[in-house]
Design a protein around this motif. Structure first.
Motif, PDB file in Angstrom:
ATOM      1  N   PRO A 127     -19.876  31.630 -48.398  1.00 14.77           N
ATOM      2  CA  PRO A 127     -21.149  31.785 -49.114  1.00 14.77           C
ATOM      3  C   PRO A 127     -20.991  32.403 -50.490  1.00 14.77           C
ATOM      4  CG  PRO A 127     -20.933  33.503 -47.474  1.00 14.77           C
ATOM      5  CD  PRO A 127     -19.762  32.571 -47.281  1.00 14.77           C
ATOM      6  N   GLU A 128     -21.959  32.150 -51.326  1.00 15.01           N
ATOM      7  CA  GLU A 128     -22.061  32.839 -52.608  1.00 15.01           C
ATOM      8  C   GLU A 128     -22.152  34.347 -52.349  1.00 15.01           C
ATOM      9  OE1 GLU A 128     -25.547  33.369 -55.964  1.00 15.01           O
ATOM     10  OE2 GLU A 128     -25.312  31.413 -55.012  1.00 15.01           O
ATOM     11  N   GLY A 129     -21.372  35.119 -53.098  1.00 15.23           N
ATOM     12  CA  GLY A 129     -21.396  36.562 -52.903  1.00 15.23           C
ATOM     13  C   GLY A 129     -20.548  37.054 -51.750  1.00 15.23           C
ATOM     14  N   ARG A 130     -19.797  36.144 -51.094  1.00 15.15           N
ATOM     15  CA  ARG A 130     -18.759  36.456 -50.111  1.00 15.15           C
ATOM     16  C   ARG A 130     -19.303  36.910 -48.758  1.00 15.15           C
ATOM     17  NH1 ARG A 130     -17.433  37.612 -55.195  1.00 15.15           N
ATOM     18  NH2 ARG A 130     -18.314  39.702 -55.209  1.00 15.15           N
ATOM     19  N   ARG A 131     -20.156  37.937 -48.728  1.00 15.28           N
ATOM     20  CA  ARG A 131     -20.828  38.389 -47.512  1.00 15.28           C
ATOM     21  C   ARG A 131     -19.852  38.697 -46.372  1.00 15.28           C
ATOM     22  NH1 ARG A 131     -26.031  34.257 -47.432  1.00 15.28           N
ATOM     23  NH2 ARG A 131     -26.581  34.543 -49.623  1.00 15.28           N
ATOM     24  N   VAL A 132     -18.845  39.473 -46.680  1.00 13.59           N
ATOM     25  CA  VAL A 132     -17.942  39.944 -45.632  1.00 13.59           C
ATOM     26  C   VAL A 132     -18.610  41.086 -44.872  1.00 13.59           C
ATOM     27  CG1 VAL A 132     -15.892  39.241 -46.909  1.00 13.59           C
ATOM     28  CG2 VAL A 132     -16.765  41.565 -47.188  1.00 13.59           C
ATOM     29  N   PHE A 133     -18.073  41.412 -43.708  1.00 14.09           N
ATOM     30  CA  PHE A 133     -18.586  42.524 -42.913  1.00 14.09           C
ATOM     31  C   PHE A 133     -17.891  43.795 -43.389  1.00 14.09           C
ATOM     32  CE2 PHE A 133     -18.890  38.717 -40.252  1.00 14.09           C
ATOM     33  CZ  PHE A 133     -20.245  38.722 -39.961  1.00 14.09           C
ATOM     34  N   GLY A 134     -18.597  44.558 -44.245  1.00 12.72           N
ATOM     35  CA  GLY A 134     -17.977  45.667 -44.938  1.00 12.72           C
ATOM     36  C   GLY A 134     -17.488  46.781 -44.045  1.00 12.72           C
ATOM     37  N   ASP A 135     -18.143  46.983 -42.884  1.00  9.69           N
ATOM     38  CA  ASP A 135     -17.754  48.082 -41.999  1.00  9.69           C
ATOM     39  C   ASP A 135     -16.712  47.661 -40.976  1.00  9.69           C
ATOM     40  OD1 ASP A 135     -19.497  46.410 -40.683  1.00  9.69           O
ATOM     41  OD2 ASP A 135     -20.658  48.012 -39.738  1.00  9.69           O
ATOM     42  N   LEU A 136     -16.191  46.451 -41.101  1.00 11.72           N
ATOM     43  CA  LEU A 136     -15.102  45.984 -40.242  1.00 11.72           C
ATOM     44  C   LEU A 136     -13.824  45.869 -41.065  1.00 11.72           C
ATOM     45  CD1 LEU A 136     -16.796  43.109 -38.170  1.00 11.72           C
ATOM     46  CD2 LEU A 136     -16.514  45.525 -37.543  1.00 11.72           C
ATOM     47  N   SER A 137     -12.699  45.937 -40.382  1.00 13.72           N
ATOM     48  CA  SER A 137     -11.420  45.788 -41.062  1.00 13.72           C
ATOM     49  C   SER A 137     -11.217  44.352 -41.518  1.00 13.72           C
ATOM     50  CB  SER A 137     -10.279  46.190 -40.126  1.00 13.72           C
ATOM     51  OG  SER A 137     -10.151  45.237 -39.080  1.00 13.72           O
ATOM     52  N   VAL A 138     -10.224  44.171 -42.363  1.00 19.10           N
ATOM     53  CA  VAL A 138      -9.857  42.825 -42.801  1.00 19.10           C
ATOM     54  C   VAL A 138      -9.564  41.943 -41.594  1.00 19.10           C
ATOM     55  CG1 VAL A 138      -8.013  41.505 -43.926  1.00 19.10           C
ATOM     56  CG2 VAL A 138      -9.028  43.481 -45.089  1.00 19.10           C
ATOM     57  N   GLU A 139      -8.754  42.449 -40.677  1.00 14.67           N
ATOM     58  CA  GLU A 139      -8.379  41.621 -39.528  1.00 14.67           C
ATOM     59  C   GLU A 139      -9.563  41.310 -38.632  1.00 14.67           C
ATOM     60  OE1 GLU A 139      -5.011  41.742 -36.068  1.00 14.67           O
ATOM     61  OE2 GLU A 139      -4.476  41.679 -38.182  1.00 14.67           O
ATOM     62  N   ASP A 140     -10.448  42.275 -38.437  1.00 14.73           N
ATOM     63  CA  ASP A 140     -11.622  42.006 -37.606  1.00 14.73           C
ATOM     64  C   ASP A 140     -12.536  40.978 -38.268  1.00 14.73           C
ATOM     65  OD1 ASP A 140     -10.845  43.655 -35.559  1.00 14.73           O
ATOM     66  OD2 ASP A 140     -12.026  45.376 -36.215  1.00 14.73           O
ATOM     67  N   ASN A 141     -12.642  40.996 -39.598  1.00 18.57           N
ATOM     68  CA  ASN A 141     -13.389  39.953 -40.296  1.00 18.57           C
ATOM     69  C   ASN A 141     -12.782  38.581 -40.029  1.00 18.57           C
ATOM     70  OD1 ASN A 141     -15.628  40.491 -42.619  1.00 18.57           O
ATOM     71  ND2 ASN A 141     -14.436  42.356 -42.234  1.00 18.57           N
ATOM     72  N   LEU A 142     -11.471  38.501 -40.100  1.00 19.97           N
ATOM     73  CA  LEU A 142     -10.801  37.222 -39.853  1.00 19.97           C
ATOM     74  C   LEU A 142     -11.012  36.769 -38.420  1.00 19.97           C
ATOM     75  CD1 LEU A 142      -7.473  37.779 -41.818  1.00 19.97           C
ATOM     76  CD2 LEU A 142      -9.429  36.392 -42.515  1.00 19.97           C
ATOM     77  N   ARG A 143     -10.944  37.701 -37.493  1.00 23.95           N
ATOM     78  CA  ARG A 143     -11.164  37.336 -36.088  1.00 23.95           C
ATOM     79  C   ARG A 143     -12.584  36.835 -35.862  1.00 23.95           C
ATOM     80  NH1 ARG A 143      -7.310  38.671 -32.431  1.00 23.95           N
ATOM     81  NH2 ARG A 143      -5.567  39.943 -33.184  1.00 23.95           N
ATOM     82  N   MET A 144     -13.532  37.361 -36.636  1.00 22.02           N
ATOM     83  CA  MET A 144     -14.902  36.852 -36.550  1.00 22.02           C
ATOM     84  C   MET A 144     -14.945  35.375 -36.952  1.00 22.02           C
ATOM     85  SD  MET A 144     -17.148  39.152 -35.524  1.00 22.02           S
ATOM     86  CE  MET A 144     -18.735  38.753 -36.249  1.00 22.02           C
ATOM     87  N   GLY A 145     -14.109  35.005 -37.907  1.00 17.02           N
ATOM     88  CA  GLY A 145     -14.041  33.605 -38.314  1.00 17.02           C
ATOM     89  C   GLY A 145     -13.503  32.705 -37.221  1.00 17.02           C
ATOM     90  N   GLY A 146     -12.651  33.259 -36.363  1.00 19.47           N
ATOM     91  CA  GLY A 146     -12.068  32.471 -35.279  1.00 19.47           C
ATOM     92  C   GLY A 146     -12.729  32.706 -33.945  1.00 19.47           C
ATOM     93  N   TYR A 147     -13.999  33.083 -33.974  1.00 21.33           N
ATOM     94  CA  TYR A 147     -14.670  33.461 -32.724  1.00 21.33           C
ATOM     95  C   TYR A 147     -14.765  32.325 -31.724  1.00 21.33           C
ATOM     96  CZ  TYR A 147     -18.914  31.044 -34.273  1.00 21.33           C
ATOM     97  OH  TYR A 147     -19.806  30.084 -34.681  1.00 21.33           O
ATOM     98  N   ILE A 148     -14.718  31.082 -32.192  1.00 24.35           N
ATOM     99  CA  ILE A 148     -14.858  29.957 -31.260  1.00 24.35           C
ATOM    100  C   ILE A 148     -13.542  29.637 -30.567  1.00 24.35           C
ATOM    101  CG2 ILE A 148     -16.770  28.918 -32.543  1.00 24.35           C
ATOM    102  CD1 ILE A 148     -14.806  26.931 -33.718  1.00 24.35           C
ATOM    103  N   VAL A 149     -12.444  30.293 -30.959  1.00 21.58           N
ATOM    104  CA  VAL A 149     -11.129  30.040 -30.357  1.00 21.58           C
ATOM    105  C   VAL A 149     -10.935  31.009 -29.199  1.00 21.58           C
ATOM    106  CG1 VAL A 149      -8.654  29.893 -30.772  1.00 21.58           C
ATOM    107  CG2 VAL A 149     -10.259  29.366 -32.622  1.00 21.58           C
ATOM    108  N   ARG A 150     -10.682  30.496 -28.036  1.00 18.02           N
ATOM    109  CA  ARG A 150     -10.545  31.327 -26.834  1.00 18.02           C
ATOM    110  C   ARG A 150      -9.093  31.698 -26.536  1.00 18.02           C
ATOM    111  NH1 ARG A 150     -14.920  32.227 -27.968  1.00 18.02           N
ATOM    112  NH2 ARG A 150     -16.834  31.425 -27.045  1.00 18.02           N
ATOM    113  N   ASP A 151      -8.139  30.939 -27.039  1.00 15.02           N
ATOM    114  CA  ASP A 151      -6.721  31.170 -26.768  1.00 15.02           C
ATOM    115  C   ASP A 151      -6.189  32.255 -27.706  1.00 15.02           C
ATOM    116  OD1 ASP A 151      -3.860  30.993 -26.819  1.00 15.02           O
ATOM    117  OD2 ASP A 151      -3.975  28.971 -25.998  1.00 15.02           O
ATOM    118  N   ALA A 152      -5.758  33.385 -27.152  1.00 18.10           N
ATOM    119  CA  ALA A 152      -5.288  34.508 -27.961  1.00 18.10           C
ATOM    120  C   ALA A 152      -4.061  34.139 -28.787  1.00 18.10           C
ATOM    121  CB  ALA A 152      -4.970  35.708 -27.063  1.00 18.10           C
ATOM    122  N   ASN A 153      -3.191  33.308 -28.232  1.00 21.91           N
ATOM    123  CA  ASN A 153      -1.999  32.883 -28.984  1.00 21.91           C
ATOM    124  C   ASN A 153      -2.383  32.031 -30.182  1.00 21.91           C
ATOM    125  OD1 ASN A 153      -0.151  34.195 -27.290  1.00 21.91           O
ATOM    126  ND2 ASN A 153      -0.103  32.462 -25.861  1.00 21.91           N
TER     127      ASN A 153
END
Length: 242
Positions: A87-113
């Motif tokens: 999105p315009e303006g990025r809209r990252v989750f400021g109170d989460l870590s970088v890695e937790d933000n990335l994991r939010m992007g992969g929320y539909i993936v169930r396989d941990a590997n």
């Protein structure tokens, strides 16, 4: 017809209204597999409205086909279909870590590997994010937050990446860095549709462009044509550096 020549996204007669204001007037556009296409124009021309409508974030009318099927439903359904949105303006989750933000992007993936494999891929592309993986997103610079928003979208491994004003609010040196990364993403075969007010930098990346004026398409064609023709640039984009 080769995969590169086929139309992954087809838009016909797209209209977007905000209450009594029509922001987009019957726009047609196509994006072929593996192509980078830019939607250009002044502020308020309708660029972001097109991107948001494709993601299901604003109501619209018209026909949209993605991968040969009608594109409809919620934003979540469109993510499942293969779209990802920065999105315009990025809209990252400021109170989460970088890695937790990335994991939010992969929320539909169930396989941990598989999640780890995708994280490793993002960190390989965005080395700065790897260095800051435990840092809160709110403490990143604007350019780093844009990298994080891109990485979060790539965690979905989309077929089509929608970028809304990726240079907005960034210092010139960070704009160059972000666009070099987008160029690397495109070189890997990603199909990209981006809206951009900074036409000169978008035209260096895109193969084709649509220029909007007051919600309609004023010009569509090869990005190289806009770059190489000063009169054409002046007519549709004003004074744009080469």
């Amino acid at each position: 017809m080769s995969a590169v020549d086929s139309a992954l996204l087809q838009v016909r007669g797209l209209k977007v209204h905000y209450r009594n204001v029509q922001a987009v007037h019957g726009v047609d556009l196509d994006v072929r597999e593996g192509e980078v296409v830019a939607v250009l124009g002044a502020n308020g021309a309708g660029k972001s409205s097109i991107i948001k409508s494709l993601m299901g974030l604003v109501p619209c009318t018209g026909e949209v086909q993605f991968a040969g099927a009608p594109l409809a439903g919620t934003s979540a359904k469109r993510v499942e279909a293969g779209l990802a949105y920065v999105p315009e303006g990025r809209r990252v989750f400021g109170d989460l870590s970088v890695e937790d933000n990335l994991r939010m992007g992969g929320y539909i993936v169930r396989d941990a590997n598989e999640v780890k494999r995708r994280l490793d891929g993002v960190y390989e592309l965005f080395t700065r994010l790897g260095e800051r993986r435990l840092q809160l997103a709110a403490t990143l610079s604007g350019g780093e937050q844009q990298m994080l928003a891109l990485g979060r979208a790539l965690m979905r491994q989309p077929r089509l990446l929608l970028l809304d004003e990726p240079s907005l609010g960034l210092a010139p040196i960070m704009v160059q860095m972000v666009y070099r990364l987008i160029e690397r993403i495109a070189a890997g075969g990603m199909t990209i549709l981006l809206s951009e007010q900074s036409a000169h930098i978008a035209l260096k990346l895109a193969s084709r462009a649509y220029v909007l004026e007051t919600g309609g398409v004023a010009f569509s064609g090869a990005a190289a044509e806009l770059q190489s023709n000063p009169a054409l640039r002046e007519a549709y984009l004003g004074s744009v550096p080469s």
